[in-house]
Scaffold this motif. Sequence first.
Motif, PDB file in Angstrom:
ATOM      1  N   ASN A 165      -5.233   9.763   3.987  1.00 41.65           N
ATOM      2  CA  ASN A 165      -6.476   9.006   4.173  1.00 41.65           C
ATOM      3  C   ASN A 165      -6.471   7.761   3.301  1.00 41.65           C
ATOM      4  N   LEU A 166      -6.125   7.917   2.044  1.00 41.57           N
ATOM      5  CA  LEU A 166      -6.099   6.770   1.136  1.00 41.57           C
ATOM      6  C   LEU A 166      -5.070   5.735   1.593  1.00 41.57           C
ATOM      7  N   ALA A 167      -3.913   6.198   2.067  1.00 40.25           N
ATOM      8  CA  ALA A 167      -2.892   5.273   2.530  1.00 40.25           C
ATOM      9  C   ALA A 167      -3.367   4.516   3.774  1.00 40.25           C
ATOM     10  N   TYR A 168      -4.048   5.212   4.675  1.00 42.23           N
ATOM     11  CA  TYR A 168      -4.539   4.558   5.888  1.00 42.23           C
ATOM     12  C   TYR A 168      -5.471   3.401   5.566  1.00 42.23           C
ATOM     13  N   TRP A 169      -6.396   3.621   4.639  1.00 45.75           N
ATOM     14  CA  TRP A 169      -7.402   2.617   4.324  1.00 45.75           C
ATOM     15  C   TRP A 169      -6.916   1.579   3.314  1.00 45.75           C
ATOM     16  N   SER A 170      -5.734   1.762   2.749  1.00 49.78           N
ATOM     17  CA  SER A 170      -5.208   0.795   1.783  1.00 49.78           C
ATOM     18  C   SER A 170      -4.663  -0.424   2.513  1.00 49.78           C
TER      19      SER A 170
END
Length: 173
Positions: A165-170
């Motif tokens: 999730n964090l990677a997607y939104w980064s």
Amino acid sequence: MDRLTLRVSPDLLRRFDAAAADQGGRSRLLRRLMEQAAQAPFPEPVRSPPAAGSGKLTLRFGQPDLALLEAEAASTGLSRTQWTVALVRRRLHDRPQLTRHEALALIEMRRELRRIGVNVNQIARALNTAVLDGRVLDLEVAQLAAFRDEIAVWIDSLGEAFQGNLAYWSARV
């Protein structure tokens, strides 16, 4: 001249255009209706104060960017507004932004971990209160080891979910 923009359903716009066709067109009919409305006495509007801590941000995109935004939002099950808000919140707060599907999956993981935790507590309580012979004790210890392994898998899954999730939104490079 000032410009007024509003959103209407395709059906309402189609019906309005049909009515405006013999009135000189959409803009002329709108101006005439506004003039009539401005002449009529109106009660003083009751304005509610804006919600504390909220505001509105309007973004304008060209058609190619808007199409990409809508496709990306649709792929996550979000509207373009929800997707954009999630993107901004991720950057502002540096924490995961979950879609409804992701949130439900995490709730299910929490339920599973709770179920396992209850079982582990029951086994630990039984081990603390009972005198067990070697074979029964071995079964209980084996069950505890199986629960430990299952908990480790769920915890790893949670970590992977949050990292994904964090990677997607980064920011993408």
